[in-house]
Design a protein around this motif. Structure first.
Motif, PDB file in Angstrom:
ATOM      1  N   ILE A 182       9.416  -8.339   5.092  1.00 26.20           N
ATOM      2  CA  ILE A 182      10.232  -7.131   5.220  1.00 26.20           C
ATOM      3  C   ILE A 182       9.532  -6.036   4.422  1.00 26.20           C
ATOM      4  CG2 ILE A 182      12.501  -6.086   4.845  1.00 26.20           C
ATOM      5  CD1 ILE A 182      13.591  -9.033   4.789  1.00 26.20           C
ATOM      6  N   GLU A 183       9.034  -4.995   5.134  1.00 23.06           N
ATOM      7  CA  GLU A 183       8.369  -3.865   4.478  1.00 23.06           C
ATOM      8  C   GLU A 183       9.360  -2.723   4.312  1.00 23.06           C
ATOM      9  OE1 GLU A 183       4.917  -2.643   6.502  1.00 23.06           O
ATOM     10  OE2 GLU A 183       3.788  -4.472   6.123  1.00 23.06           O
ATOM     11  N   ILE A 184       9.525  -2.277   3.050  1.00 19.81           N
ATOM     12  CA  ILE A 184      10.436  -1.163   2.739  1.00 19.81           C
ATOM     13  C   ILE A 184       9.563   0.028   2.370  1.00 19.81           C
ATOM     14  CG2 ILE A 184      12.345  -0.381   1.275  1.00 19.81           C
ATOM     15  CD1 ILE A 184      12.955  -3.368   0.742  1.00 19.81           C
ATOM     16  N   LYS A 185       9.529   1.038   3.251  1.00 19.41           N
ATOM     17  CA  LYS A 185       8.711   2.234   3.027  1.00 19.41           C
ATOM     18  C   LYS A 185       9.554   3.284   2.315  1.00 19.41           C
ATOM     19  CE  LYS A 185       5.939   1.325   7.110  1.00 19.41           C
ATOM     20  NZ  LYS A 185       5.496   1.808   8.430  1.00 19.41           N
ATOM     21  N   LEU A 186       9.011   3.818   1.203  1.00 24.46           N
ATOM     22  CA  LEU A 186       9.734   4.783   0.376  1.00 24.46           C
ATOM     23  C   LEU A 186       9.200   6.195   0.607  1.00 24.46           C
ATOM     24  CD1 LEU A 186       9.762   2.778  -2.995  1.00 24.46           C
ATOM     25  CD2 LEU A 186      11.475   2.757  -1.172  1.00 24.46           C
ATOM     26  N   LYS A 187      10.064   7.173   0.416  1.00 23.60           N
ATOM     27  CA  LYS A 187       9.654   8.577   0.466  1.00 23.60           C
ATOM     28  C   LYS A 187       8.814   8.924  -0.761  1.00 23.60           C
ATOM     29  CE  LYS A 187      13.939   9.759   2.849  1.00 23.60           C
ATOM     30  NZ  LYS A 187      15.216  10.506   2.768  1.00 23.60           N
ATOM     31  N   GLU A 188       9.144   8.304  -1.887  1.00 23.98           N
ATOM     32  CA  GLU A 188       8.377   8.480  -3.099  1.00 23.98           C
ATOM     33  C   GLU A 188       8.603   7.258  -3.974  1.00 23.98           C
ATOM     34  OE1 GLU A 188      10.533  11.087  -6.170  1.00 23.98           O
ATOM     35  OE2 GLU A 188      10.998  12.048  -4.241  1.00 23.98           O
ATOM     36  N   SER A 189       7.692   7.008  -4.895  1.00 25.25           N
ATOM     37  CA  SER A 189       7.784   5.819  -5.742  1.00 25.25           C
ATOM     38  C   SER A 189       8.891   6.002  -6.782  1.00 25.25           C
ATOM     39  CB  SER A 189       6.445   5.572  -6.431  1.00 25.25           C
ATOM     40  OG  SER A 189       6.519   4.423  -7.250  1.00 25.25           O
ATOM     41  N   GLN A 213       0.833  -1.201   0.000  1.00 27.02           N
ATOM     42  CA  GLN A 213       0.000   0.000   0.000  1.00 27.02           C
ATOM     43  C   GLN A 213       0.866   1.249   0.000  1.00 27.02           C
ATOM     44  OE1 GLN A 213      -2.613  -0.213   3.365  1.00 27.02           O
ATOM     45  NE2 GLN A 213      -3.887  -1.821   2.460  1.00 27.02           N
ATOM     46  N   GLY A 214       0.435   2.258  -0.776  1.00 25.45           N
ATOM     47  CA  GLY A 214       1.202   3.501  -0.828  1.00 25.45           C
ATOM     48  C   GLY A 214       2.573   3.254  -1.457  1.00 25.45           C
ATOM     49  N   ASN A 215       3.543   3.948  -0.972  1.00 23.45           N
ATOM     50  CA  ASN A 215       4.921   3.783  -1.471  1.00 23.45           C
ATOM     51  C   ASN A 215       5.640   2.742  -0.627  1.00 23.45           C
ATOM     52  OD1 ASN A 215       4.497   5.796  -3.406  1.00 23.45           O
ATOM     53  ND2 ASN A 215       5.147   7.428  -2.002  1.00 23.45           N
ATOM     54  N   THR A 216       5.175   1.508  -0.679  1.00 24.10           N
ATOM     55  CA  THR A 216       5.753   0.417   0.110  1.00 24.10           C
ATOM     56  C   THR A 216       6.088  -0.754  -0.811  1.00 24.10           C
ATOM     57  OG1 THR A 216       4.424   1.063   2.015  1.00 24.10           O
ATOM     58  CG2 THR A 216       5.410  -1.116   2.088  1.00 24.10           C
TER      59      THR A 216
END
Length: 475
Positions: free
Chosen positions: A446-453, A400-403
């Motif tokens: 392992i969830e990698i959350k991004l600042k932007e896609s 979901q989102g930038n993940t």
């Protein structure tokens, strides 16, 4: 033009308190017509106001502080000038008003005068038409002008009479309000006096009750004091009698008896002292034994705790050394494989891989162990790498989102420390957070959350899985 005399209504402005105490009213006993005059006869000089009314013409006379006595409400006249006379009364006491209403056949001039207790209204006949007829030979224009002047004068007089009537009505209302205020003030004073009287009576009753209770209390205290004094005297008498008895008994005892008694008392006291000392000795011995046993137990427990801490510390050091050794070997191997992969990746353009199953290496059916999750900045990109004890099958999907979600199949996390997230938001890369957690059905998520896609690509070299993200465009 109608002539009138307006008597100022100063007598109406009498203080309300004086009015409330009683007023000598003017009693009107007769209203009669005599030729062209109307006489109103009372018992005192009248205070009055007047005003006129039209359609039909009427003259209204209000006499203040006055009442009628034996005067009819209405008198029909019909003498060619006066049609009828009506009377009416308003208010009471100081606000009493006697009204006389005189109806005319047409608009006429009046002259109102008072003489002692009599009020005389003189009516002048003729009007505008009579004047016009009495001027033979005069021009029609002059007669018309004279008629207009008389009409204007009558209108002005009527206006003045209306204003005077309004002022008289205002004075009457003020007088009524003052009378009401005086009555209200008198009522309030009466109520206040009643309340003060009630309060004084209640205070007197309370004071009388207090005095009665104080007297009763004083009487009770006096009785109690007398009873206490009586009991004290009785006790003193008994004590004196007992002392006298003992003196007599002591006088009759022989010296031998006294010494024998003293010896027996001394023997008893010695036996009791010996018993007390024995009991104290036994209690001290028991306390010492309990303290020794407690100290021994505490020493044994402390020794055991120290031994367990030493073994745990030794075990931890051995595990740390083994882990450090394994990590150092893995790091050397990873660096070697990374160098080889960079050579291969340099010739391959970056691409976005929405899903990768990691099926390029041979993967055993054994349960894998995730040993490390790391982050590294590279030239033009950033890398998230996951180290396991052997090659593992994995999937990489968009969350979901930038993940970006990396899921390792048939894998576990052996140390709680490896579940700690990596906060990489302060680096100038697209990666903000890396959060490893045990997943469902024997997996590691392992969830990698991004600042932007941004585009990314994955690869696995030996026991390490790489997810490389392009550097975001500068703003």
């Amino acid at each position: 033009m109608m002539l009138r005399r307006l008597v100022p209504a100063l007598s109406l402005l009498v203080p309300a308190l004086a009015l409330a105490q009683g007023v000598d009213l003017n009693t009107i006993s007769k209203v009669e017509v005599k030729g062209s005059s109307i006489e109103i006869i009372g018992t005192k000089k009248p205070n009055f106001t007047t005003f006129t009314m039209t359609d039909p013409p009427r003259l209204v006379i209000d006499i203040s502080e006055a009442v009628f006595s034996g005067v009819p409400d209405e008198m029909q006249v019909g003498n060619g000038t006066v049609t009828a006379i009506k009377t009416a009364s308003y208010g009471s006491d100081a606000s009493a008003i006697a009204r006389v209403l005189i109806g005319f056949e047409k608009e006429l001039e009046t002259d109102i005068q008072s003489s002692g207790s009599k009020l005389v209204i003189k009516v002048s006949g003729g009007g505008g038409e009579a004047v016009a007829e009495a001027a033979p030979g005069a021009g029609a224009a002059e007669a018309a002008a004279e008629a207009e002047r008389q009409k204007a004068a009558a209108a002005a007089a009527q206006k003045q009479q209306a204003e005077a009537a309004a002022r008289a009505d205002a004075d009457r209302k003020q007088q009524e309000q003052q009378a009401q205020a005086s009555a209200a003030e008198a009522e309030a004073t009466r109520k206040r006096q009643e309340q003060e009287a009630q309060a004084a009576q209640a205070a007197a009753q309370a004071e009388a009750k207090r005095k009665t209770e104080a007297e009763a209390q004083a009487s009770r205290e006096a009785a109690a004091a007398a009873e206490a004094d009586r009991k004290r005297q009785e006790q003193e008498a008994r004590a004196a009698a007992e002392a006298q008895r003992r003196e007599q008994q002591a006088a009759t005892q022989t010296e031998a008896q006294r010494k024998a008694q003293e010896a027996a008392d001394a023997k008893t006291a010695a036996a009791e002292e010996k018993k007390r000392q024995q009991e104290e000795a036994r209690a001290a011995a028991k306390t010492q034994a309990e303290e020794a046993a407690s100290a021994k137990a505490e020493a044994a427990a402390e020794k055991k705790r120290l031994q367990e801490e030493a073994r745990a510390e030794a075990k931890a050091k051995a595990e740390e050394a083994a882990n450090a050794k394994a990590e150092a070997a893995a790091e050397r191997k990873r660096q070697q494989e990374e160098a080889r992969s960079q050579k291969v990746a340099a010739a391959t353009p970056p691409r976005e891989a929405p899903s990768d199953t990691g099926g390029q290496l041979s993967v055993s059916g054994r349960r894998k162990t995730m040993q490390l999750v790391g982050f590294k900045q590279q030239s033009g990109s950033s890398r998230v790498f996951v180290r396991t004890d052997e090659p593992v099958r994995y999937t990489v999907t968009k969350g979901q989102g930038n993940t970006v979600v990396v899921e390792l199949e048939n894998t576990r996390i052996d140390l709680d420390n490896n579940e700690r997230g990596l906060d990489t938001s302060f680096f100038d890369t697209a990666v903000a957070m890396v959060d490893p957690r045990p997943g469902p059905t024997r997996t590691v998520r392992i969830e990698i959350k991004l600042k932007e896609s941004v585009p990314y690509q994955t690869s696995q070299q030996g026991n390490e899985l790489y997810v490389d993200f392009e550097r975001p465009a500068r703003r």
